[in-house]
Scaffold this motif. Structure first.
Motif, PDB file in Angstrom:
ATOM      1  N   ALA A  12      -1.888  13.841   0.009  1.00 31.58           N
ATOM      2  CA  ALA A  12      -1.789  12.456   0.473  1.00 31.58           C
ATOM      3  C   ALA A  12      -3.157  11.823   0.601  1.00 31.58           C
ATOM      4  O   ALA A  12      -3.356  10.650   0.218  1.00 31.58           O
ATOM      5  N   ILE A  13      -4.131  12.553   1.132  1.00 31.97           N
ATOM      6  CA  ILE A  13      -5.483  11.994   1.269  1.00 31.97           C
ATOM      7  C   ILE A  13      -6.042  11.618  -0.095  1.00 31.97           C
ATOM      8  O   ILE A  13      -6.598  10.526  -0.291  1.00 31.97           O
ATOM      9  N   VAL A  14      -5.877  12.496  -1.059  1.00 27.99           N
ATOM     10  CA  VAL A  14      -6.435  12.256  -2.390  1.00 27.99           C
ATOM     11  C   VAL A  14      -5.732  11.086  -3.081  1.00 27.99           C
ATOM     12  O   VAL A  14      -6.372  10.169  -3.599  1.00 27.99           O
ATOM     13  N   ARG A  36       9.906   4.608  -3.349  1.00 28.48           N
ATOM     14  CA  ARG A  36       9.638   5.968  -2.876  1.00 28.48           C
ATOM     15  C   ARG A  36       8.815   6.684  -3.927  1.00 28.48           C
ATOM     16  O   ARG A  36       9.174   6.735  -5.102  1.00 28.48           O
ATOM     17  N   VAL A  37       7.692   7.231  -3.518  1.00 27.05           N
ATOM     18  CA  VAL A  37       6.829   8.011  -4.403  1.00 27.05           C
ATOM     19  C   VAL A  37       6.926   9.465  -3.956  1.00 27.05           C
ATOM     20  O   VAL A  37       6.624   9.795  -2.807  1.00 27.05           O
ATOM     21  N   GLY A  38       7.376  10.332  -4.831  1.00 24.89           N
ATOM     22  CA  GLY A  38       7.578  11.727  -4.460  1.00 24.89           C
ATOM     23  C   GLY A  38       6.283  12.505  -4.342  1.00 24.89           C
ATOM     24  O   GLY A  38       5.313  12.249  -5.057  1.00 24.89           O
ATOM     25  N   THR A  39       6.272  13.469  -3.415  1.00 26.75           N
ATOM     26  CA  THR A  39       5.149  14.394  -3.318  1.00 26.75           C
ATOM     27  C   THR A  39       5.435  15.611  -4.189  1.00 26.75           C
ATOM     28  O   THR A  39       6.582  15.886  -4.545  1.00 26.75           O
ATOM     29  N   ARG A  40       4.402  16.357  -4.502  1.00 24.09           N
ATOM     30  CA  ARG A  40       4.588  17.581  -5.268  1.00 24.09           C
ATOM     31  C   ARG A  40       5.296  18.630  -4.401  1.00 24.09           C
ATOM     32  O   ARG A  40       5.357  18.508  -3.191  1.00 24.09           O
ATOM     33  N   ILE A  90       5.807  -1.684   1.920  1.00 22.53           N
ATOM     34  CA  ILE A  90       5.010  -0.516   1.553  1.00 22.53           C
ATOM     35  C   ILE A  90       5.680   0.272   0.437  1.00 22.53           C
ATOM     36  O   ILE A  90       6.851   0.072   0.122  1.00 22.53           O
ATOM     37  N   ARG A  91       4.914   1.190  -0.141  1.00 23.34           N
ATOM     38  CA  ARG A  91       5.427   2.258  -0.980  1.00 23.34           C
ATOM     39  C   ARG A  91       5.267   3.527  -0.157  1.00 23.34           C
ATOM     40  O   ARG A  91       4.210   3.754   0.416  1.00 23.34           O
ATOM     41  N   LEU A  92       6.320   4.348  -0.086  1.00 22.28           N
ATOM     42  CA  LEU A  92       6.293   5.499   0.817  1.00 22.28           C
ATOM     43  C   LEU A  92       6.185   6.794   0.038  1.00 22.28           C
ATOM     44  O   LEU A  92       7.004   7.077  -0.843  1.00 22.28           O
ATOM     45  N   LEU A  93       5.175   7.582   0.379  1.00 24.71           N
ATOM     46  CA  LEU A  93       4.949   8.885  -0.244  1.00 24.71           C
ATOM     47  C   LEU A  93       5.754   9.931   0.522  1.00 24.71           C
ATOM     48  O   LEU A  93       5.341  10.400   1.584  1.00 24.71           O
ATOM     49  N   THR A  94       6.914  10.270  -0.001  1.00 25.59           N
ATOM     50  CA  THR A  94       7.802  11.191   0.713  1.00 25.59           C
ATOM     51  C   THR A  94       8.873  11.743  -0.210  1.00 25.59           C
ATOM     52  O   THR A  94       9.198  11.147  -1.231  1.00 25.59           O
ATOM     53  N   ASN A  95       9.429  12.879   0.186  1.00 28.17           N
ATOM     54  CA  ASN A  95      10.632  13.423  -0.450  1.00 28.17           C
ATOM     55  C   ASN A  95      11.835  13.322   0.481  1.00 28.17           C
ATOM     56  O   ASN A  95      12.925  13.778   0.140  1.00 28.17           O
ATOM     57  N   ASN A  96      11.629  12.740   1.669  1.00 27.37           N
ATOM     58  CA  ASN A  96      12.632  12.754   2.730  1.00 27.37           C
ATOM     59  C   ASN A  96      13.308  11.390   2.866  1.00 27.37           C
ATOM     60  O   ASN A  96      12.697  10.431   3.361  1.00 27.37           O
ATOM     61  N   PRO A  97      14.573  11.263   2.465  1.00 29.31           N
ATOM     62  CA  PRO A  97      15.252   9.957   2.540  1.00 29.31           C
ATOM     63  C   PRO A  97      15.421   9.453   3.966  1.00 29.31           C
ATOM     64  O   PRO A  97      15.527   8.247   4.195  1.00 29.31           O
ATOM     65  N   PRO A 108       0.827  -1.209   0.000  1.00 25.32           N
ATOM     66  CA  PRO A 108       0.000   0.000   0.000  1.00 25.32           C
ATOM     67  C   PRO A 108       0.863   1.262   0.000  1.00 25.32           C
ATOM     68  O   PRO A 108       2.028   1.242   0.399  1.00 25.32           O
ATOM     69  N   LEU A 109       0.258   2.357  -0.423  1.00 22.89           N
ATOM     70  CA  LEU A 109       0.930   3.650  -0.404  1.00 22.89           C
ATOM     71  C   LEU A 109       0.777   4.248   0.998  1.00 22.89           C
ATOM     72  O   LEU A 109      -0.333   4.329   1.528  1.00 22.89           O
ATOM     73  N   VAL A 110       1.887   4.638   1.601  1.00 18.79           N
ATOM     74  CA  VAL A 110       1.897   5.131   2.982  1.00 18.79           C
ATOM     75  C   VAL A 110       2.542   6.512   3.031  1.00 18.79           C
ATOM     76  O   VAL A 110       3.556   6.761   2.380  1.00 18.79           O
TER      77      VAL A 110
END
Length: 214
Positions: free
Chosen positions: A82-84, A175-179, A152-159, A54-56
């Motif tokens: 993130a919610i969307v 890692r999935v980047g945020t805008r 998991i897949r992590l929604l973040t820009n922070n390593p 899941p995306l976290v």
């Protein structure tokens, strides 16, 4: 569901469905017992959250950004994004009560005053006697394990978030980047996160206005 936390196991306490973002999305709010730091961290499960990988999103509380849509940071728009995105893909937001990278709201406002004197966000924390980032994401790993999520897949820009999760036994498969939510008030803040915090902030093509289109 349980996860090891010393002598006590972290367990799911309660699940309650709450419509969020004006009722456009339905989230299951999940609370926990026996979190080792004693704080009221919680999770929002969205969509098919028990899917494979899941995306976290690990989102640290930001009263000024999350509640009042402060333009000094990018927290409010990132939470909405993130919610969307997680509603569409299935996953979980861990809402962590670690205001101001772990220094608390009062100290964060003191740090803002230091920033108004010319220091960047990390320099301001140091001037107050704090580390650059005092957050411990081990508690997030325990929450994920209590939910039965270890890949998991992590929604973040922070390593740093990836490093800490993996050190606590959570496998971050992607890692999935945020805008990037850039505006006239947070340019220096974002620059410091990229230069000192090693955040993977994209170029102008990844940027959005301060208030998310969602």
């Amino acid at each position: 569901m349980t996860a090891d936390a010393g002598n006590n196991a972290v367990t799911v306490r309660r699940k309650v469905e709450i419509p969020v973002l004006g009722g456009r999305y339905l989230a299951t709010f999940i609370t926990f017992d026996n979190l080792p730091d004693g704080k009221e961290h919680f999770a929002l499960a969205l969509g098919d959250w028990q899917r494979d990988k899941p995306l976290v999103r690990m989102h640290s509380e930001c009263v000024t950004g999350d509640v009042f849509l402060s333009a000094r940071c990018d927290c409010g728009p990132q939470l909405e994004e993130a919610i969307v995105r997680i509603s569409a893909e299935g996953g979980v937001i861990l809402y962590l009560r670690q205001e101001g990278r772990g220094i608390g709201l009062i100290n964060k406002l003191d740090a803002y005053a230091k920033q108004d004197e010319g220091l960047n966000t990390y320099e301001a924390n140091r001037a107050l006697g704090f580390e650059d980032d005092q957050r411990d994401f081990g508690v997030a790993a325990l929450m994920l394990k209590a939910l039965g999520l270890d890949h998991i897949r992590l929604l973040t820009n922070n390593p740093r978030k990836i490093e800490q999760l993996e050190s606590h036994g959570i496998h971050v498969d992607e890692r999935v980047g945020t805008r990037v939510y850039r505006n006239d008030h947070n340019e220096r803040y974002l620059a410091a996160k990229k230069e000192e915090g090693r955040h993977a902030l994209g170029g102008d093509d990844d940027c959005c206005p301060f208030h998310s289109k969602y």
